[in-house]
Design a protein around this motif. Sequence first.
Motif, PDB file in Angstrom:
ATOM      1  N   THR A  27     -10.247 -11.753  -4.891  1.00  0.00           N
ATOM      2  CA  THR A  27     -10.254 -10.923  -5.994  1.00  0.00           C
ATOM      3  C   THR A  27     -10.530  -9.365  -5.538  1.00  0.00           C
ATOM      4  O   THR A  27      -9.822  -8.294  -5.965  1.00  0.00           O
ATOM      5  N   ALA A  28     -11.623  -9.432  -4.728  1.00  0.00           N
ATOM      6  CA  ALA A  28     -12.002  -7.956  -4.354  1.00  0.00           C
ATOM      7  C   ALA A  28     -10.913  -7.348  -3.319  1.00  0.00           C
ATOM      8  O   ALA A  28     -10.665  -6.122  -3.599  1.00  0.00           O
ATOM      9  N   MET A  30      -7.604  -8.002  -3.377  1.00  0.00           N
ATOM     10  CA  MET A  30      -6.383  -7.670  -3.827  1.00  0.00           C
ATOM     11  C   MET A  30      -6.740  -6.591  -4.607  1.00  0.00           C
ATOM     12  O   MET A  30      -5.708  -5.822  -4.681  1.00  0.00           O
ATOM     13  N   ASN A  31      -7.760  -6.237  -5.339  1.00  0.00           N
ATOM     14  CA  ASN A  31      -7.867  -5.027  -5.816  1.00  0.00           C
ATOM     15  C   ASN A  31      -7.984  -3.941  -5.157  1.00  0.00           C
ATOM     16  O   ASN A  31      -7.544  -2.655  -5.569  1.00  0.00           O
ATOM     17  N   GLU A  32      -8.642  -3.909  -3.977  1.00  0.00           N
ATOM     18  CA  GLU A  32      -8.842  -2.922  -3.088  1.00  0.00           C
ATOM     19  C   GLU A  32      -7.496  -2.433  -2.620  1.00  0.00           C
ATOM     20  O   GLU A  32      -7.232  -1.400  -2.365  1.00  0.00           O
ATOM     21  N   TYR A  33      -6.724  -3.570  -2.063  1.00  0.00           N
ATOM     22  CA  TYR A  33      -5.318  -3.154  -1.552  1.00  0.00           C
ATOM     23  C   TYR A  33      -4.210  -3.123  -2.573  1.00  0.00           C
ATOM     24  O   TYR A  33      -3.092  -3.060  -2.026  1.00  0.00           O
ATOM     25  N   SER A  34      -4.536  -3.489  -3.656  1.00  0.00           N
ATOM     26  CA  SER A  34      -3.388  -3.422  -4.760  1.00  0.00           C
ATOM     27  C   SER A  34      -2.183  -4.495  -4.579  1.00  0.00           C
ATOM     28  O   SER A  34      -1.083  -4.044  -4.356  1.00  0.00           O
ATOM     29  N   ASP A  36      -1.077  -8.824  -4.830  1.00  0.00           N
ATOM     30  CA  ASP A  36      -1.027 -10.075  -5.695  1.00  0.00           C
ATOM     31  C   ASP A  36      -1.343 -11.362  -4.715  1.00  0.00           C
ATOM     32  O   ASP A  36      -1.872 -12.263  -5.413  1.00  0.00           O
TER      33      ASP A  36
END
Length: 97
Positions: A27-28, A30-34, A36
């Motif tokens: 999750t971290a 995927m959020n950092e690199y935008s 899915d």
Amino acid sequence: MLKVTNLRETDNIKPIMLRAFIAKKITALMNEYSVDTLDDIGCFVVLEKDEISAFTVSEMEFVEVLEIGEKYYLHGAKILGDSYGEDIYLPVEVVRK
């Protein structure tokens, strides 16, 4: 050997504490690199005890022993390309005196 690149695939990870640990890291990232999925970034690899030959220490950027829940894992990161890596977990027994 189980390779995981998205949250749905974490459902196959046992035990549940390792599943939660890896899901949080996915999750971290995927959020950092935008993104899915981590398909273009790397993957998490969960090995069985008998797959120790797949954990070659000399190929790792670093190696550590992690306690997750009440279990121990040899954890290492292997860089396979300029922007792709594997985060590897191997269950181990820890001997204490």
